[in-house]
Scaffold this active site. Structure first.
Site, PDB file in Angstrom:
ATOM      1  N   ASP A   1      58.618  25.988  36.786  1.00 20.99           N
ATOM      2  CA  ASP A   1      58.642  27.358  37.266  1.00 20.99           C
ATOM      3  C   ASP A   1      58.692  27.280  38.795  1.00 20.99           C
ATOM      4  OD1 ASP A   1      58.236  30.226  37.319  1.00 20.99           O
ATOM      5  OD2 ASP A   1      56.151  29.813  37.820  1.00 20.99           O
TER       6      ASP A   1
ATOM      7  N   ASP B   1      57.757  30.432  41.463  1.00 17.72           N
ATOM      8  CA  ASP B   1      56.784  31.255  42.189  1.00 17.72           C
ATOM      9  C   ASP B   1      55.361  30.919  41.782  1.00 17.72           C
ATOM     10  OD1 ASP B   1      58.404  33.219  43.835  1.00 17.72           O
ATOM     11  OD2 ASP B   1      59.307  33.537  41.872  1.00 17.72           O
TER      12      ASP B   1
END
Length: 220
Positions: free
Chosen positions: A8, A10
């Site tokens: 991922d 953020d």
């Protein structure tokens, strides 16, 4: 055998979650809408258009369309990340670790493609990734597994051969639904959330992942 890792972005690779909150609150303030930090946390991990749709249904403003507000938030947060965005602890370490393990490396993010590219350029990490996929182009965003499955396919990997790294419950759910081994690195204030029990491994920092952890994740 595990041979692929998908990250991922953020809150995991870049310390952008506070900047997303600031950007959303600034844009929504201009609409006369007050979004507290506590409320902001309700939509962590969703695509920007889904976040805006959620809050549009909640506050029911009518001065700007959700599409315009979405574009303003993305532009705002992109500028904030380019000016203030910092790598999360252990970013270089974890990318080098998996490079040395000869893993295929991908990125699967809910953020728009334009923001992903801005971040990887800003952090100078583009060279590490063989595939970068945005949920912007998928029919469904996280917690649906679509973006993880698309990234695995782009890497030529079976989901069963992948490790996913996430920082949110929404992202963890998506990775587990894709049938990937999942490592979570939650924010400190959410670390004890019982929902993270679904993950295969929970760590406090990317620096905590090592060869012993990798071996423990391998299928028995």
């Amino acid at each position: 055998m595990l041979n692929t890792v998908i990250f991922d972005m953020d809150g995991l690779l870049v310390d952008s979650e506070p900047l997303w909150g600031l950007a959303m609150r600034e844009v929504l303030d201009g609409l006369g809408v007050t979004l507290t930090p506590a409320l902001t946390s309700h939509t962590t991990g969703l695509r920007t258009k889904e976040v805006v749709s959620y809050w549009h249904d909640y506050f029911k403003w009518d001065s700007k369309s959700p599409e315009v507000v979405t574009d303003e938030i993305v532009e705002n947060v992109t500028q904030r990340i380019l000016q203030e965005g910092r790598a999360m602890e252990g970013l270089d370490y974890i990318l080098r670790f998996f490079t040395e393990q000869q893993f295929k490396i991908g990125l699967a993010s809910s953020s728009p493609e334009s923001l992903i590219q801005a971040v990887v350029e800003h952090l100078d990490i583009k060279k590490y990734f063989q595939a970068v996929v945005s949920a912007e182009f998928e029919a469904y965003g996280k917690p649906h597994p679509a973006v993880y499955l698309a990234c695995a396919e782009k890497l030529g990997s079976s989901p069963l051969d992948c490790i996913a790294f996430e920082d949110s419950v929404t992202g963890m759910t998506a990775a587990k639904a894709a049938r990937m081994r999942t490592v979570v690195v939650p924010e400190a204030h959410n670390f004890q959330d019982p929902r993270y029990a679904l993950a295969d491994l929970k760590i406090s920092s990317l620096l905590s992942f090592d060869e012993k952890a990798l071996k423990a994740l391998q299928p028995k």
